[in-house]
Structure formats: structure tokens, C-alpha cells
Write a protein that holds these residues in place. Structure first.
Motif, PDB file in Angstrom:
ATOM      1  N   ILE A  46      30.712   6.320  31.085  1.00  0.00           N
ATOM      2  CA  ILE A  46      29.908   5.169  30.759  1.00  0.00           C
ATOM      3  C   ILE A  46      28.340   5.790  30.954  1.00  0.00           C
ATOM      4  O   ILE A  46      27.308   5.110  30.832  1.00  0.00           O
ATOM      5  CB  ILE A  46      29.833   3.981  31.464  1.00  0.00           C
ATOM      6  N   ARG A  47      28.310   7.111  31.635  1.00  0.00           N
ATOM      7  CA  ARG A  47      26.957   7.606  31.581  1.00  0.00           C
ATOM      8  C   ARG A  47      26.335   6.834  32.663  1.00  0.00           C
ATOM      9  O   ARG A  47      24.874   6.806  32.692  1.00  0.00           O
ATOM     10  CB  ARG A  47      26.315   7.784  30.549  1.00  0.00           C
ATOM     11  N   ALA A  48      26.889   6.644  33.960  1.00  0.00           N
ATOM     12  CA  ALA A  48      26.085   6.117  35.103  1.00  0.00           C
ATOM     13  C   ALA A  48      25.809   7.153  36.148  1.00  0.00           C
ATOM     14  O   ALA A  48      25.916   8.270  35.569  1.00  0.00           O
ATOM     15  CB  ALA A  48      27.225   5.261  35.697  1.00  0.00           C
ATOM     16  N   GLN A  49      25.101   6.870  37.035  1.00  0.00           N
ATOM     17  CA  GLN A  49      24.596   7.860  37.979  1.00  0.00           C
ATOM     18  C   GLN A  49      25.135   7.550  39.316  1.00  0.00           C
ATOM     19  O   GLN A  49      25.320   6.255  39.616  1.00  0.00           O
ATOM     20  CB  GLN A  49      23.074   8.001  37.994  1.00  0.00           C
ATOM     21  N   ILE A  50      24.969   8.281  40.312  1.00  0.00           N
ATOM     22  CA  ILE A  50      24.934   8.115  41.600  1.00  0.00           C
ATOM     23  C   ILE A  50      24.221   7.221  42.446  1.00  0.00           C
ATOM     24  O   ILE A  50      22.952   7.558  42.055  1.00  0.00           O
ATOM     25  CB  ILE A  50      25.492   9.393  42.651  1.00  0.00           C
ATOM     26  N   ALA A  51      24.578   5.975  42.705  1.00  0.00           N
ATOM     27  CA  ALA A  51      23.577   5.218  43.470  1.00  0.00           C
ATOM     28  C   ALA A  51      23.672   5.310  44.862  1.00  0.00           C
ATOM     29  O   ALA A  51      22.647   5.097  45.632  1.00  0.00           O
ATOM     30  CB  ALA A  51      24.033   3.726  42.966  1.00  0.00           C
ATOM     31  N   ALA A  52      24.745   5.564  45.497  1.00  0.00           N
ATOM     32  CA  ALA A  52      24.659   5.770  46.976  1.00  0.00           C
ATOM     33  C   ALA A  52      25.938   6.437  47.203  1.00  0.00           C
ATOM     34  O   ALA A  52      26.947   6.587  46.532  1.00  0.00           O
ATOM     35  CB  ALA A  52      25.108   4.385  47.684  1.00  0.00           C
ATOM     36  N   TRP A  72      28.262   3.992  42.130  1.00  0.00           N
ATOM     37  CA  TRP A  72      27.626   4.337  41.077  1.00  0.00           C
ATOM     38  C   TRP A  72      26.782   3.419  40.434  1.00  0.00           C
ATOM     39  O   TRP A  72      26.931   2.027  40.828  1.00  0.00           O
ATOM     40  CB  TRP A  72      28.838   4.523  39.805  1.00  0.00           C
ATOM     41  N   GLY A  73      25.456   3.657  39.705  1.00  0.00           N
ATOM     42  CA  GLY A  73      24.917   2.385  39.114  1.00  0.00           C
ATOM     43  C   GLY A  73      24.397   3.089  37.778  1.00  0.00           C
ATOM     44  O   GLY A  73      24.286   4.106  37.309  1.00  0.00           O
ATOM     45  N   HIS A  74      24.337   1.786  36.743  1.00  0.00           N
ATOM     46  CA  HIS A  74      23.982   2.012  35.495  1.00  0.00           C
ATOM     47  C   HIS A  74      22.624   1.372  35.471  1.00  0.00           C
ATOM     48  O   HIS A  74      22.691   0.294  35.415  1.00  0.00           O
ATOM     49  CB  HIS A  74      25.090   1.602  34.444  1.00  0.00           C
ATOM     50  N   ALA A  75      21.652   2.005  35.007  1.00  0.00           N
ATOM     51  CA  ALA A  75      20.361   1.370  34.949  1.00  0.00           C
ATOM     52  C   ALA A  75      20.272   0.293  33.946  1.00  0.00           C
ATOM     53  O   ALA A  75      19.212  -0.510  33.989  1.00  0.00           O
ATOM     54  CB  ALA A  75      19.353   2.372  34.900  1.00  0.00           C
ATOM     55  N   VAL A  76      20.897   0.504  32.696  1.00  0.00           N
ATOM     56  CA  VAL A  76      20.623  -0.542  31.520  1.00  0.00           C
ATOM     57  C   VAL A  76      21.084  -1.943  31.861  1.00  0.00           C
ATOM     58  O   VAL A  76      20.116  -2.676  31.831  1.00  0.00           O
ATOM     59  CB  VAL A  76      21.127   0.267  30.098  1.00  0.00           C
ATOM     60  N   GLU A 136      20.406   5.743  46.621  1.00  0.00           N
ATOM     61  CA  GLU A 136      19.130   6.536  46.203  1.00  0.00           C
ATOM     62  C   GLU A 136      18.022   5.262  45.974  1.00  0.00           C
ATOM     63  O   GLU A 136      18.119   4.345  45.869  1.00  0.00           O
ATOM     64  CB  GLU A 136      19.571   6.748  44.742  1.00  0.00           C
ATOM     65  N   LYS A 137      16.777   5.930  45.980  1.00  0.00           N
ATOM     66  CA  LYS A 137      15.544   5.045  45.830  1.00  0.00           C
ATOM     67  C   LYS A 137      15.571   4.056  44.977  1.00  0.00           C
ATOM     68  O   LYS A 137      15.344   2.851  45.225  1.00  0.00           O
ATOM     69  CB  LYS A 137      14.462   6.044  45.684  1.00  0.00           C
ATOM     70  N   LEU A 138      16.035   4.457  43.624  1.00  0.00           N
ATOM     71  CA  LEU A 138      16.194   3.342  42.410  1.00  0.00           C
ATOM     72  C   LEU A 138      16.942   2.121  42.778  1.00  0.00           C
ATOM     73  O   LEU A 138      16.643   1.202  42.524  1.00  0.00           O
ATOM     74  CB  LEU A 138      16.466   4.351  41.378  1.00  0.00           C
ATOM     75  N   TRP A 139      18.042   2.592  43.656  1.00  0.00           N
ATOM     76  CA  TRP A 139      18.945   1.692  43.640  1.00  0.00           C
ATOM     77  C   TRP A 139      19.131   0.965  45.203  1.00  0.00           C
ATOM     78  O   TRP A 139      19.797  -0.028  45.484  1.00  0.00           O
ATOM     79  CB  TRP A 139      20.566   2.051  43.571  1.00  0.00           C
ATOM     80  N   GLU A 140      17.876   0.972  45.867  1.00  0.00           N
ATOM     81  CA  GLU A 140      17.737   0.307  47.274  1.00  0.00           C
ATOM     82  C   GLU A 140      17.928  -1.228  47.270  1.00  0.00           C
ATOM     83  O   GLU A 140      18.412  -1.670  48.080  1.00  0.00           O
ATOM     84  CB  GLU A 140      16.504   0.737  47.982  1.00  0.00           C
ATOM     85  N   LYS A 141      17.450  -1.799  46.300  1.00  0.00           N
ATOM     86  CA  LYS A 141      17.669  -3.344  46.386  1.00  0.00           C
ATOM     87  C   LYS A 141      18.889  -3.612  45.930  1.00  0.00           C
ATOM     88  O   LYS A 141      19.359  -4.999  46.245  1.00  0.00           O
ATOM     89  CB  LYS A 141      16.676  -3.799  45.208  1.00  0.00           C
TER      90      LYS A 141
END
Length: 222
Positions: A38-44, A85-89, A55-60
Motif C-alpha cells: 500500500i506504499r506505507a512507510q516506517i512510522a516506528a 507502519w504509517g500511511h500519510a494519506v 519517526e518525527k512525522l508520526w510522533e502524535k
């Protein structure tokens, strides 16, 4: 696309080739495969002491994700995967939940958590259905066509709110529904037809044919 030996499969009804569920049984292997698809990214990732380093983007997302994991531990799923994992959309983190090690894709759950605290916990059959749906829609596409399909699926298939689960009194049919970012929703239903377990995934915002007609795929669950 290779199928790991002994891995469960989801086969699209009427498809020329099986849609592989993509579960290897390795530590968090299926979640990594899900994230990549799904083209997610590593969040932690876990660090010393077994805590997540977001990761900084996902701290909240850190607090809500940890809270959901703690609630799941009370239901017997006390082992969380080593990677989030995190998906920004849709703005959602994905963390695998397990009863114990070694992990078992036949029972592992997938928690999908928003920073608001809303979450969806998908049973094995449900997240396999989502993964099979993605592969069904993007498997024959390349380049920009594949990218555009994935962008649309992020808005119309990925969870973006709290779920509504249920089952019939005899538990012959189970289902879960959740909202998506585009304002539509997804319904996933598990049932048995002619002795074969199946899962049907319907994305109301992902149109097929005529505008406004939801896309629905049914897969054999093995």
C-alpha cells in the motif's frame, strides 16, 4: 509474485490466477508486505526496552497506537510487532498484534490507528481481504497507472475512523465496516459458501463501471 510455502491464500473468484495473501509467517513479515503493497512507510521501530521510537512525522500517533495495543493485550493479543507502519494519506498507523511468538498469520490481527484515537482492529480474514483487494486492483498495472490506483485506494480502502463489527447469532457470517478518507466506507464480510470460507470486500468510494457503483471482490479464504 511468489507464494511462500504453506502460506494461506486468497483467490479471487473468477480470476485467471490466484491473489496471494502475502503472509510468510516470519516476524512481522506479513505486515511489512502489507505496508509495501500500500506504499506505507516506517512510522516506528522498537528500541532497547521494547519501546517504540516513532519517526518525527508520526510522533502524535505514538500515544493512540500504544493505547490500542494495550487494549488488545487484554484480549489475549499481548505481543505487538517490532515495526509500526504509517500511511500519510488516510493518516493511519498499522501495527500487527499477536497472541505469542512465533507469529501466526492465521490468527494475527492488524490495528489501524488514527491520531484522534479512532481505530480499527482487523481480524486475520479481514486484513487478508484488504490486501487481496489491493493486489486485485493494482496487480496488472504498471508505472503511473499503478501509482494512481494506489493513491485512489488510499482514499477509498484504507481505514479512516472507528469500525462497526458484527456477526450473526450462529456466527456463520462475520463482518466489519469502517469509514474511509473520501467519506465513503468499506464493508468486509466473511461467510461460507458450498463449504468454502470466503471474504467479500466492498469499497463504496472505489467505483467500477458506472460512477457511483461500488467495487466489490470476493476471495476464497484458505
Amino acid at each position: 509474485m511468489a507464494l511462500a510455502v504453506g502460506a494461506p491464500t486468497l483467490t479471487a473468484c473468477g480470476a485467471a490466477a490466484p491473489v496471494v495473501a502475502g503472509v510468510s509467517g516470519a516476524a512481522a513479515g506479513w505486515l511489512a508486505e502489507f505496508g509495501n503493497e500500500i506504499r506505507a512507510q516506517i512510522a516506528a521501530k522498537t528500541v532497547e526496552g521494547g519501546t517504540w521510537a516513532f519517526e518525527k512525522l508520526w510522533e502524535k500517533w505514538s500515544g493512540p497506537t500504544a493505547e490500542v495495543a494495550a487494549k488488545q493485550a487484554e484480549e489475549g493479543f499481548g505481543v505487538a510487532g517490532d515495526t509500526v507502519w504509517g500511511h500519510a494519506v488516510p493518516g493511519t498507523t498499522f501495527v500487527s498484534l499477536h497472541r505469542a511468538k512465533p507469529y501466526n498469520p492465521a490468527t494475527d490481527r492488524l490495528a489501524c490507528v488514527r491520531d484522534s484515537g479512532e481505530f480499527v482492529v482487523l481480524e486475520s480474514w479481514a486484513w487478508k481481504g484488504v490486501l487481496a483487494f489491493v493486489r486485485k486492483e493494482v496487480g496488472d498495472k504498471e508505472g503511473d497507472d499503478q501509482l494512481h490506483a494506489l493513491q485512489l485506494l488510499a482514499n477509498t480502502l484504507m481505514p479512516h475512523g472507528a469500525m462497526s463489527p458484527g456477526k450473526t447469532p450462529a456466527e456463520t457470517v462475520s463482518w466489519v465496516g469502517y469509514p474511509t478518507k473520501d467519506g465513503g466506507g468499506v464493508e468486509i464480510v466473511k461467510f461460507v459458501d458450498a463449504g468454502t470460507a470466503k471474504v467479500m470486500v466492498t469499497a463504496s468510494g472505489y467505483y467500477t463501471g458506472t460512477h457511483g457503483r461500488a467495487t466489490s471482490h470476493t476471495f476464497d479464504l484458505k
